[in-house]
Design a protein around this motif. Sequence first.
Motif, short mmCIF file in Angstrom:
data_model
loop_
_atom_site.label_atom_id
_atom_site.label_comp_id
_atom_site.label_asym_id
_atom_site.label_seq_id
_atom_site.Cartn_x
_atom_site.Cartn_y
_atom_site.Cartn_z
N ILE A 7 0.83 -1.20 0.00
CA ILE A 7 0.00 0.00 0.00
C ILE A 7 0.87 1.26 0.00
N ASP A 8 1.98 1.22 0.70
CA ASP A 8 2.87 2.39 0.74
C ASP A 8 3.45 2.68 -0.64
N ARG A 9 3.87 1.64 -1.35
CA ARG A 9 4.43 1.83 -2.69
C ARG A 9 3.33 2.29 -3.66
N PHE A 10 2.16 1.72 -3.51
CA PHE A 10 1.02 2.09 -4.36
C PHE A 10 0.72 3.58 -4.22
N VAL A 11 0.66 4.06 -2.99
CA VAL A 11 0.35 5.47 -2.75
C VAL A 11 1.49 6.37 -3.20
N GLU A 12 2.71 5.99 -2.90
CA GLU A 12 3.85 6.84 -3.22
C GLU A 12 4.00 7.02 -4.73
N ASP A 13 3.77 5.97 -5.50
CA ASP A 13 3.92 6.05 -6.95
C ASP A 13 2.87 6.94 -7.61
N ARG A 14 1.76 7.15 -6.92
CA ARG A 14 0.64 7.88 -7.54
C ARG A 14 0.25 9.16 -6.81
N ARG A 15 0.93 9.46 -5.75
CA ARG A 15 0.56 10.59 -4.91
C ARG A 15 0.53 11.91 -5.69
N ALA A 16 1.55 12.13 -6.52
CA ALA A 16 1.64 13.39 -7.26
C ALA A 16 0.47 13.53 -8.24
N ARG A 17 0.10 12.42 -8.89
CA ARG A 17 -1.01 12.46 -9.84
C ARG A 17 -2.32 12.80 -9.13
N TRP A 18 -2.56 12.21 -7.98
CA TRP A 18 -3.79 12.49 -7.23
C TRP A 18 -3.82 13.93 -6.73
N ALA A 19 -2.66 14.40 -6.28
CA ALA A 19 -2.60 15.77 -5.78
C ALA A 19 -2.88 16.77 -6.90
N ARG A 20 -2.37 16.50 -8.10
CA ARG A 20 -2.61 17.40 -9.23
C ARG A 20 -4.08 17.38 -9.63
N LEU A 21 -4.70 16.20 -9.65
CA LEU A 21 -6.12 16.11 -9.97
C LEU A 21 -6.96 16.86 -8.93
N ALA A 22 -6.61 16.70 -7.66
CA ALA A 22 -7.34 17.41 -6.60
C ALA A 22 -7.19 18.92 -6.76
N ALA A 23 -6.00 19.37 -7.18
CA ALA A 23 -5.77 20.80 -7.37
C ALA A 23 -6.62 21.35 -8.51
N LEU A 24 -6.73 20.59 -9.60
CA LEU A 24 -7.56 21.02 -10.73
C LEU A 24 -9.04 21.07 -10.34
N VAL A 25 -9.49 20.07 -9.60
CA VAL A 25 -10.88 20.06 -9.13
C VAL A 25 -11.14 21.25 -8.23
N ASP A 26 -10.17 21.53 -7.37
CA ASP A 26 -10.31 22.67 -6.45
C ASP A 26 -10.38 23.98 -7.22
N ALA A 28 -11.30 24.48 -10.32
CA ALA A 28 -12.51 24.58 -11.13
C ALA A 28 -13.72 25.00 -10.29
N SER A 29 -13.75 24.59 -9.01
CA SER A 29 -14.85 24.95 -8.10
C SER A 29 -16.22 24.67 -8.71
N ASP A 257 -11.43 20.94 2.55
CA ASP A 257 -11.61 20.21 1.30
C ASP A 257 -12.38 18.91 1.52
N ALA A 258 -12.06 18.22 2.62
CA ALA A 258 -12.76 16.97 2.91
C ALA A 258 -14.24 17.23 3.15
N LEU A 259 -14.53 18.32 3.86
CA LEU A 259 -15.93 18.64 4.15
C LEU A 259 -16.66 19.09 2.88
N ARG A 260 -15.95 19.77 1.98
CA ARG A 260 -16.58 20.21 0.73
C ARG A 260 -16.98 19.01 -0.11
N LEU A 261 -16.10 18.02 -0.23
CA LEU A 261 -16.42 16.83 -1.00
C LEU A 261 -17.55 16.03 -0.35
N ALA A 262 -17.49 15.91 0.97
CA ALA A 262 -18.55 15.18 1.68
C ALA A 262 -19.88 15.89 1.55
#
Length: 322
Positions: A7-26, A28-29, A257-262
């Motif tokens: 799980i640690d390797r899975f997250v580390e390899d993809r963390r930057a991609r998820w962070a960038r997607l979250a930034a774009l979603v943020d 766009a509002s 951000d967590a509350l906004r998505l929820a």
Amino acid sequence: MPAGPSIDRFVEDRRARWARLAALVDRASGRVARLRADEVLELGRLYRATTGDLAIARRDFARDAVAERLNDLVAAAHALVYSEAPASGRQLRRFVTRELPATVRATLPWTAAALALFLVPALLSYGLGLLAPELAASSMSEETRQYLVRRTPGSEIPAAARPVAGPLIILNNVQVAVVAFAGGMTGGLLTAYVLIANGAVLGTTFAILQHERVAGSLLTFVLGHGFLELSAIFLAGGAGLRLAWAILRPGERTRRDALRLASAQAMRIVLLVAVTLGVAGILEAFVSPTTLPPLAKLATGATGGALLWAYILVAGRPRRPA
């Protein structure tokens, strides 16, 4: 067979991609038009990749919080990737047939928690009421108890009063659902209180009537509308608990951000709750207080409940290849 990635390797390899997607979603509002053309293309590419990551997480790390966080991220990105004009009939159809039931399914663990918070006190208070009927009887006024004991099926709401009673019943049920939902902003304390209190009242009431050997009259009354009404309360309570979870356990996101998505998820569920309570209120006013046979009321209520949960559990699921 070789072991899969940790799980640690899975997250580390993809963390930057998820962070960038979250930034774009943020950024766009809620409106993809706020992004540049290249960012829109990037959003689509990252969304497709993260959807694949979510599938892997659900398969290999279903019990880890990363699957839950990815589900929220994909849900938020999905709304942008497939966004259209507000008046679009196609958008409305997609929302009703795919996005809404998918959102409800994603929050089913919280709905199950709401069910437990209601059902456990109901069963405990019912059992306690049977063991100590005097204690149960003292929880309500003598006037109320006598009314419940003496009423007969078909006499609960006079026929002339039913057109007025229907909207009042719907309003009362919506108020309970709104409190259960909004109670999530108290960290779930108010939501839990509403569910526990209502469950305890229902269990105690049935225990009192069971002691008087007239519990069947109340059961006959609730058969027609109870499935939908209780389902709506559990869904609203689950939405409230979803908000509470975002406040208490935001994960790697900021609490805001967590509350906004929820909140985006919860508000969709509230729409379904409002429609469900509207139908339940109509049944409670025009079917439950009639002299229809109990089996007819049961068939009506069970059919409504079955249709609701078939919609939630089946609608919008991707078709499996033959």
